[in-house]
Write an enzyme that holds these catalytic residues in place. Structure first.
Site, PDB file in Angstrom:
ATOM      1  N   GLU A 117      31.533  34.227  -0.854  1.00 33.37           N
ATOM      2  CA  GLU A 117      31.577  34.068  -2.317  1.00 33.37           C
ATOM      3  C   GLU A 117      31.622  32.596  -2.732  1.00 33.37           C
ATOM      4  O   GLU A 117      31.978  32.285  -3.869  1.00 33.37           O
ATOM      5  CB  GLU A 117      32.796  34.806  -2.910  1.00 33.37           C
ATOM      6  CG  GLU A 117      32.901  36.273  -2.580  1.00 33.37           C
ATOM      7  CD  GLU A 117      31.785  37.150  -3.156  1.00 33.37           C
ATOM      8  OE1 GLU A 117      30.865  36.606  -3.790  1.00 33.37           O
ATOM      9  OE2 GLU A 117      31.837  38.365  -2.940  1.00 33.37           O
ATOM     10  N   HIS A 140      39.942  34.616  -5.840  1.00 33.84           N
ATOM     11  CA  HIS A 140      39.316  35.941  -5.970  1.00 33.84           C
ATOM     12  C   HIS A 140      40.095  36.932  -5.116  1.00 33.84           C
ATOM     13  O   HIS A 140      40.452  36.636  -3.973  1.00 33.84           O
ATOM     14  CB  HIS A 140      37.854  35.876  -5.512  1.00 33.84           C
ATOM     15  CG  HIS A 140      37.239  37.225  -5.288  1.00 33.84           C
ATOM     16  ND1 HIS A 140      37.111  38.154  -6.291  1.00 33.84           N
ATOM     17  CD2 HIS A 140      36.741  37.804  -4.162  1.00 33.84           C
ATOM     18  CE1 HIS A 140      36.543  39.246  -5.795  1.00 33.84           C
ATOM     19  NE2 HIS A 140      36.309  39.066  -4.510  1.00 33.84           N
ATOM     20  N   HIS A 142      41.302  41.529  -4.792  1.00 35.90           N
ATOM     21  CA  HIS A 142      40.957  42.926  -5.087  1.00 35.90           C
ATOM     22  C   HIS A 142      42.201  43.717  -5.517  1.00 35.90           C
ATOM     23  O   HIS A 142      42.618  44.634  -4.800  1.00 35.90           O
ATOM     24  CB  HIS A 142      40.359  43.589  -3.838  1.00 35.90           C
ATOM     25  CG  HIS A 142      39.141  42.928  -3.283  1.00 35.90           C
ATOM     26  ND1 HIS A 142      38.656  43.195  -2.002  1.00 35.90           N
ATOM     27  CD2 HIS A 142      38.274  42.016  -3.815  1.00 35.90           C
ATOM     28  CE1 HIS A 142      37.569  42.479  -1.769  1.00 35.90           C
ATOM     29  NE2 HIS A 142      37.312  41.748  -2.851  1.00 35.90           N
ATOM     30  N   GLU A 170      53.304  40.604 -22.722  1.00 33.29           N
ATOM     31  CA  GLU A 170      53.037  39.319 -22.064  1.00 33.29           C
ATOM     32  C   GLU A 170      51.549  38.978 -22.041  1.00 33.29           C
ATOM     33  O   GLU A 170      51.177  37.804 -21.925  1.00 33.29           O
ATOM     34  CB  GLU A 170      53.522  39.352 -20.599  1.00 33.29           C
ATOM     35  CG  GLU A 170      55.024  39.456 -20.438  1.00 33.29           C
ATOM     36  CD  GLU A 170      55.754  38.422 -21.255  1.00 33.29           C
ATOM     37  OE1 GLU A 170      55.568  37.227 -20.997  1.00 33.29           O
ATOM     38  OE2 GLU A 170      56.498  38.804 -22.186  1.00 33.29           O
TER      39      GLU A 170
HETATM   40  P1  13P Z   1      34.571  36.888   2.485  1.00 31.34           P
HETATM   41  O1  13P Z   1      35.225  37.468   3.712  1.00 31.34           O
HETATM   42  O2  13P Z   1      33.190  36.388   2.741  1.00 31.34           O
HETATM   43  O3  13P Z   1      35.465  35.867   1.819  1.00 31.34           O
HETATM   44  O4  13P Z   1      34.385  38.079   1.436  1.00 31.34           O
HETATM   45  C1  13P Z   1      35.464  38.815   0.985  1.00 31.34           C
HETATM   46  C2  13P Z   1      35.251  39.329  -0.383  1.00 31.34           C
HETATM   47  O5  13P Z   1      36.215  39.556  -1.098  1.00 31.34           O
HETATM   48  C3  13P Z   1      33.887  39.541  -0.876  1.00 31.34           C
HETATM   49  O6  13P Z   1      33.864  39.636  -2.262  1.00 31.34           O
HETATM   50 ZN    ZN Z   2      35.754  40.466  -3.063  1.00 28.41          ZN
END
Ligand code: 13P
Ligand code: ZN
Length: 272
Positions: A117, A140, A142, A170
């Site tokens: 990314e 970034h 998840h 908040e």
């Molecule tokens: P990478 O292992 O390349 O960082 O990818 C993980 C990820 O979250 C892809 O969106």
């Molecule tokens: Zn990701």
């Protein structure tokens, strides 16, 4: 030359990746972080004239990031492993003066490279630096409830922002400019990088529908705090979905914005 394993930035990224893994946000190799470092910071630990190898970027970096240094998590690497083995799981790169390559100065010891990314990271750094010269972090991850919430709503940033603001007092205080939303796209591409960076001109948070979220900030705490607040709020939203009796009134959201002197994203709350 000081020992890089004792550098504050290595400690910070090691601690936060372990923390994020423990929160359940970064399964397997999920998530990536990039941290803009100054030449002065890097020079204390590394001989910046010694390039280990050059890694093609696969896109043209914006002028604003040329010759800049970034600490970046490696592709395929697990957040849970960073702390125990920083030199394999992280890398420090300098963007070449032509903007087509990353010059590796430390890390990716097993022959690895920066996150897939990196287009989204580097393009987001460029976009943020143009509106906020103090920005240093792109993060970034998840987070579960944020992804759930995105799956339950149209891909509309006003609707997403409104639902967040209406669920947790908040939320408007922490991100008055709202949250940018992208539809489900193929990740790891220059296209998603460009789309993310476009949103970063206005937002510090961008939701990737069915995937995760991006947050930025001057430091790790700020980027993490933004994402943490969205995730907490998304959890409240998802746990109360279909049962809400007490939704936050518009007047309270307006009152909070006034109290903290914040400029709210327009068109989300009817200010009458
Ligand atoms: P990478 O292992 O390349 O960082 O990818 C993980 C990820 O979250 C892809 O969106
Ligand atoms: Zn990701």
């Amino acid at each position: 030359m000081k020992n890089i394993l004792e550098a504050p930035f290595i400690k910070e990224i090691s601690d936060i990746t372990a923390n994020m893994y423990r929160l359940g946000w970064d399964e397997r190799n999920g998530g990536n972080i990039s941290y803009l470092l100054t030449e002065k910071e890097v020079s204390e630990y590394l001989d910046i004239t010694k390039v280990i190898r050059e890694i093609p970027l696969g896109f043209q970096a914006d002028e604003i990031v040329l010759n800049k240094y970034f600490l970046v998590t490696g592709t395929g690497k697990y957040f849970k492993n960073v702390k125990g083995d920083p030199e394999n799981n992280l890398g420090i790169v300098r963007i070449s003066n032509k903007g087509d390559k990353a010059e590796l100065l430390w890390g990716y010891k097993d022959g690895g490279k920066f996150t897939s990314e990196f287009p989204a990271h580097l393009m987001s750094h460029a976009a943020r630096l143009k509106v906020d010269p103090l920005n240093r972090i792109v993060m970034h991850t998840h987070p579960t409830y944020t992804i759930c919430m995105g799956a339950c709503l149209p891909t509309d940033e006003k609707i997403f922002t409104r639902k967040l603001w209406k669920s947790n007092t908040e939320a408007v205080v922490v991100f008055p400019e709202g949250i940018g939303v992208l539809p489900c796209m193929i990740c790891g591409t220059n296209e998603i990088g460009e789309a993310t960076a476009e949103k970063m001109k206005t937002f510090r948070l961008v939701s990737w529908t069915n995937h995760g979220i991006y947050g930025v900030g001057h430091n790790i705490d700020e980027a993490f705090g933004l994402i943490e607040t969205v995730e907490k709020t998304a959890q409240i939203y998802m746990l109360t979905l279909g049962h809400v009796v007490n939704e936050i009134p518009d007047e309270v959201i307006i009152g909070l914005a006034k109290l903290w002197n914040l400029k709210m994203m327009p068109g989300v709350i009817d200010e009458k």
